[in-house]
Scaffold this active site. Structure first.
Site, PDB file in Angstrom:
ATOM      1  N   LYS A 178      36.911  36.947  37.342  1.00  0.00           N
ATOM      2  CA  LYS A 178      36.863  36.145  36.117  1.00  0.00           C
ATOM      3  C   LYS A 178      37.661  34.852  36.269  1.00  0.00           C
ATOM      4  O   LYS A 178      37.226  33.783  35.853  1.00  0.00           O
ATOM      5  CB  LYS A 178      37.395  36.974  34.938  1.00  0.00           C
TER       6      LYS A 178
ATOM      7  N   GLN B 212      42.027  42.852  29.667  1.00  0.00           N
ATOM      8  CA  GLN B 212      41.295  43.699  30.618  1.00  0.00           C
ATOM      9  C   GLN B 212      41.561  45.179  30.298  1.00  0.00           C
ATOM     10  O   GLN B 212      42.707  45.612  30.231  1.00  0.00           O
ATOM     11  CB  GLN B 212      41.734  43.377  32.055  1.00  0.00           C
TER      12      GLN B 212
ATOM     13  N   ASP C  95      35.277  38.444  24.309  1.00  0.00           N
ATOM     14  CA  ASP C  95      34.694  39.694  24.798  1.00  0.00           C
ATOM     15  C   ASP C  95      34.035  40.464  23.646  1.00  0.00           C
ATOM     16  O   ASP C  95      33.415  41.504  23.862  1.00  0.00           O
ATOM     17  CB  ASP C  95      35.805  40.549  25.418  1.00  0.00           C
TER      18      ASP C  95
END
Ligand code: NDP
Length: 297
Positions: free
Chosen positions: A55, A99, A122
């Site tokens: 990422k 994450q 996200d």
């Protein structure tokens, strides 16, 4: 036998990243700022390390401001949440990704709720999910968003199609069903308690498999000509026994590709299908968040 068109997710993801990169340069030239993505990694889970590295690298390659915030595995809930709050307050950061999974003992749901929904690229906060099911604009989780992009580009208008989503997770199955509904599909969500999965799948014009079961969807589960999106990423022993004995593995999806080839109208490979789209969609969402923060979208 139908001719199956294999959907090249890697190429599509590269094109999306290039488009995001071009728009990023345009914003930098015109306004003097760049979209900023922050990724928080708690602990040293090897798989998470790989995802975070990818990422960071891809957001940098797209010209974005890219921040990695690392916390030790023994970080407290308060430390994780303080990190999120600091990034919420940073005007250079437009998108924040926590994450997952977090190390044992930390509450990921509580941590996610600290995240400013405007920076939730996200799409995992309750606010984003609530807005999505209420038909309001919200960031969609990146994997289902990538699936939708692949479907729309391959099939075109999805109106009236019967879509079956195998799997009902918060990360993939449920938001996938929301997005298909938004695209005017008639949607069925199936899961481990559903009856006659094979029969259900055979009624699908669009079949999205997100169960985490290697090769579960067989060729005779697929309606001829259907668009099949294989989200599954399963690591299995290498088919060559000698290599398997040395611990070699390979990645396979939830769909049996040999059985599906020649039946499905469109099919995503694993690897090289949905997977690459996930990070590309994260960059796409970050660009959108930055434009919204500056009143440009
Ligand atoms: P989860 O384990 O959270 O959810 C799996 C879902 O599949 C559940 O709803 C479960 O049903 C259902 N399920 C499991 N077994 C069966 C079965 N035998 N029959 C019918 N339904 C079943 O997984 P995720 O949604 O997070 O991920 C699914 C797959 O997608 C995994 O392989 C994962 O690695 C992959 N993935 C890929 C990504 C990418 O970038 N390509 C990103 C995210 C995930 P129930 O709810 O009843 O238990």
């Amino acid at each position: 036998m139908a001719e199956t068109q294999w959907i090249d997710g890697a190429a599509r993801a590269e094109a999306l990243r290039a488009a995001v990169g071009a728009e990023t340069e345009d914003l930098a030239a015109r306004y003097g700022w760049r979209p900023g993505l922050a990724v928080i990694l708690v602990g040293e889970d090897p798989a998470s390390e790989v995802y975070v590295r990818s990422k960071i690298e891809k957001s940098q390659a797209a010209g974005m401001v890219s921040l990695a915030r690392r916390l030790p595995a023994d970080a407290t809930q308060a430390e994780v949440e303080a990190q999120i709050e600091a990034l919420n307050a940073d005007p250079e950061v437009h998108g924040i990704l926590l994450q997952l999974p977090l190390p044992a003992g930390l509450d990921s749901a509580a941590a996610l709720e600290r995240l400013d929904p405007r920076k939730d690229v996200d799409g995992l906060t309750v606010a984003s999910a609530g807005r999505r099911v209420s038909g309001l604009s919200a960031f969609s989780p990146c994997t289902p968003l990538g699936c939708m992009m692949l479907l729309k580009e391959s099939v075109g208008d999805l109106t009236g199609a019967h879509a079956v989503v195998l799997g009902r997770s918060v990360l993939v199955g449920r938001p996938m069903a929301d997005l298909l509904l938004e695209a005017n599909c008639t949607v069925t969500i199936a899961h481990s308690r559903s009856r006659d999965l094979a029969g259900l799948c055979r009624t699908a014009d669009i079949l999205v498999a997100a169960v985490g079961r290697p090769g579960m969807v067989k060729g005779d589960w697929i309606k001829p000509g259907a668009a099949v999106i294989d989200v599954g990423i399963n690591r299995v022993p290498h088919p060559d026994p000698a290599k398997a004995a040395k611990g070699r593995t390979r990645l396979v999806g939830d769909v049996d590709p040999v059985g599906a080839d020649g039946v499905a109208g469109w099919l995503t490979p694993v690897p090289g299908g949905v997977g690459p789209m996930t990070v590309a969609c994260l960059l796409h969402n970050t660009l959108m968040a930055a434009k919204r923060a500056h009143g440009l979208a």
